[in-house]
Design a protein around this motif. Structure first.
Motif, short mmCIF file in Angstrom:
data_model
loop_
_atom_site.label_atom_id
_atom_site.label_comp_id
_atom_site.label_asym_id
_atom_site.label_seq_id
_atom_site.Cartn_x
_atom_site.Cartn_y
_atom_site.Cartn_z
N VAL A 119 0.84 -1.20 0.00
CA VAL A 119 0.00 0.00 0.00
C VAL A 119 0.87 1.26 0.00
O VAL A 119 0.60 2.22 -0.72
CB VAL A 119 -0.94 0.00 1.23
CG1 VAL A 119 -1.68 1.32 1.33
CG2 VAL A 119 -1.94 -1.14 1.13
N GLU A 122 2.66 1.45 -3.55
CA GLU A 122 1.80 1.60 -4.73
C GLU A 122 0.86 2.81 -4.66
O GLU A 122 0.44 3.31 -5.70
CB GLU A 122 0.96 0.33 -4.90
CG GLU A 122 1.80 -0.91 -5.17
CD GLU A 122 0.98 -2.20 -5.05
OE1 GLU A 122 -0.25 -2.08 -4.85
OE2 GLU A 122 1.57 -3.30 -5.14
N THR A 123 0.54 3.27 -3.46
CA THR A 123 -0.46 4.33 -3.34
C THR A 123 0.08 5.59 -2.68
O THR A 123 0.00 6.68 -3.24
CB THR A 123 -1.69 3.82 -2.55
OG1 THR A 123 -2.14 2.58 -3.11
CG2 THR A 123 -2.83 4.83 -2.63
N GLU A 139 -5.81 9.16 -0.74
CA GLU A 139 -5.94 7.94 -1.53
C GLU A 139 -5.40 6.73 -0.78
O GLU A 139 -6.00 5.64 -0.81
CB GLU A 139 -5.21 8.11 -2.86
CG GLU A 139 -5.85 9.14 -3.77
CD GLU A 139 -5.03 9.40 -5.02
OE1 GLU A 139 -4.16 8.55 -5.34
OE2 GLU A 139 -5.24 10.44 -5.68
N GLY A 140 -4.26 6.90 -0.12
CA GLY A 140 -3.70 5.79 0.64
C GLY A 140 -4.58 5.38 1.80
O GLY A 140 -4.78 4.19 2.06
N SER A 141 -5.11 6.37 2.51
CA SER A 141 -6.01 6.07 3.64
C SER A 141 -7.27 5.37 3.14
O SER A 141 -7.79 4.46 3.80
CB SER A 141 -6.37 7.37 4.37
OG SER A 141 -5.22 7.99 4.91
N ALA A 142 -7.78 5.80 1.98
CA ALA A 142 -8.97 5.16 1.42
C ALA A 142 -8.70 3.69 1.11
O ALA A 142 -9.57 2.84 1.31
CB ALA A 142 -9.40 5.90 0.15
N ARG A 143 -7.50 3.37 0.64
CA ARG A 143 -7.18 1.97 0.35
C ARG A 143 -7.11 1.16 1.64
O ARG A 143 -7.58 0.02 1.70
CB ARG A 143 -5.86 1.88 -0.41
CG ARG A 143 -5.55 0.45 -0.85
CD ARG A 143 -4.35 0.38 -1.75
NE ARG A 143 -4.02 -1.01 -2.05
CZ ARG A 143 -2.92 -1.40 -2.69
NH1 ARG A 143 -2.06 -0.48 -3.13
NH2 ARG A 143 -2.67 -2.66 -2.89
N VAL A 144 -6.53 1.74 2.69
CA VAL A 144 -6.48 1.04 3.98
C VAL A 144 -7.89 0.81 4.50
O VAL A 144 -8.23 -0.27 4.99
CB VAL A 144 -5.64 1.84 5.00
CG1 VAL A 144 -5.77 1.22 6.39
CG2 VAL A 144 -4.18 1.88 4.58
N ASP A 146 -10.61 0.50 2.81
CA ASP A 146 -11.25 -0.54 2.00
C ASP A 146 -10.78 -1.93 2.42
O ASP A 146 -11.59 -2.86 2.53
CB ASP A 146 -10.95 -0.30 0.52
CG ASP A 146 -11.62 -1.34 -0.38
OD1 ASP A 146 -12.86 -1.41 -0.37
OD2 ASP A 146 -10.89 -2.07 -1.08
N LEU A 147 -9.50 -2.09 2.67
CA LEU A 147 -8.97 -3.39 3.08
C LEU A 147 -9.54 -3.81 4.43
O LEU A 147 -9.89 -4.98 4.62
CB LEU A 147 -7.44 -3.32 3.15
CG LEU A 147 -6.70 -3.23 1.80
CD1 LEU A 147 -5.24 -2.90 2.01
CD2 LEU A 147 -6.85 -4.53 1.02
N ARG A 150 -13.34 -4.74 4.04
CA ARG A 150 -13.57 -6.03 3.39
C ARG A 150 -13.20 -7.20 4.30
O ARG A 150 -13.74 -8.30 4.16
CB ARG A 150 -12.77 -6.11 2.09
CG ARG A 150 -13.38 -5.28 0.97
CD ARG A 150 -12.74 -5.58 -0.36
NE ARG A 150 -11.43 -4.96 -0.50
CZ ARG A 150 -10.38 -5.52 -1.08
NH1 ARG A 150 -10.46 -6.76 -1.53
NH2 ARG A 150 -9.25 -4.87 -1.19
#
Length: 297
Positions: A119, A122-123, A139-144, A146-147, A150
């Motif tokens: 993460v 890549e982000t 963007e990076g926080s949004a990916r965390v 999401d993970l 899920r």
């Protein structure tokens, strides 16, 4: 004795600022709107999953390693539920150009070290290198988020792939650092040779430098190659300036009439050359598992 213990505990408690919510932008990276939206997303995540994610930017790490700072801050604030340890800390220190994702024990199966590192690589890091700190943080926080939402447990095969990618990334930067030595020596030799107008030394340095740059081009990431090019140009320029100095020129060209001549010479008449180097927003008592990943840009 009790007074000493109390003073020590108070000093430890005052080591970090008090949190003001899920988003603690002490380095003032985010706009007001970005901070409010991210705060809302993190509060929604906690309502849905009970997981607590804190986003923190700090002006400085005060000389501490990012890993030590993150673990201490995580535990000081108690990020995550006490009985689940389901907290994540996203810590960014812009002035130190480093960051870390610290993960509590309860979330390590869904956000292991290798995935946290991916993460970052890549982000977060690409945006940070483009001087788009706010975008990278969002963007990076949004990916965390999401993970964590899920809640998919990473399989052993996926863990192995993430870990291999992390090792490969570290190795590629390590190779870049290794070739940087050859590039620096070659650039300096070429520069001093050009400054002193000694053809053999200039050509030897050019070959040495070019060889290092070629190997870095094959093995190192693009960002590292750009850094090495800048280093080579700067050191070569320094070498030219030094090579033009009478004392350096004399040492490089050697004794004899060629030392004082203004034209080019093939090499030293004495055989010696010179070279050099250079929600409520509260947290619930969770503990860090010591897992996570760090990254620089």
């Amino acid at each position: 004795m009790l007074a000493v213990v109390a003073a020590t505990a108070l000093g430890a408690a005052q080591e970090f600022p008090a949190h003001v919510g899920k988003v603690n932008d002490f380095a003032e990276v985010l706009s007001t709107g970005q901070r409010q939206r991210l705060e809302a997303d993190l509060a929604a995540l906690e309502r849905e999953t009970s997981a607590e994610v804190a986003v923190v930017t700090v002006p400085s790490l005060d000389g501490r390693a990012i890993e030590d700072y993150a673990t201490a801050l995580f535990n000081e604030w108690g990020i995550g539920k006490r009985d689940r340890d389901n907290g994540v800390l996203i810590l960014v220190a812009p002035s130190d150009r480093t960051m870390r994702i610290e993960v509590g024990y309860g979330l390590e199966p869904v956000l292991p070290d290798g995935l946290a590192g991916a993460v970052i690589r890549e982000t977060f890091r690409p945006r940070f290198r483009e001087d788009r700190m706010a975008d990278g943080l969002v963007e990076g926080s949004a990916r965390v988020i999401d993970l964590v939402r899920r809640n998919e447990v990473v399989t052993p095969e996926q863990r192995a792939a993430y870990d291999a990618a992390a090792v490969e990334a570290a190795a590629s930067w390590g190779m870049a650092a290794f070739f940087a030595l050859f590039i620096a020596v070659g650039a300096f030799t070429m520069g001093t040779g050009a400054g002193a107008k000694v053809i053999v030394q200039m050509l030897f340095g050019a070959v040495f430098m070019t060889g290092g740059l070629f190997m870095a081009h094959v093995t190192a990431p693009r960002a590292a190659r750009l850094v090495l090019l800048v280093i080579a140009a700067a050191i070569a320029a320094l070498g030219v300036r030094l090579g033009r100095r009478p004392s350096w020129r004399a040492g490089i060209r050697g004794t004899g009439r060629s030392q004082h001549a203004s034209g080019w010479t093939m090499g030293s008449t004495s055989g010696s050359t010179s070279s050099g180097s250079s929600s409520s927003g509260g947290f619930s008592g969770g503990r860090s598992g010591g897992g996570g990943a760090s990254g620089r840009w």
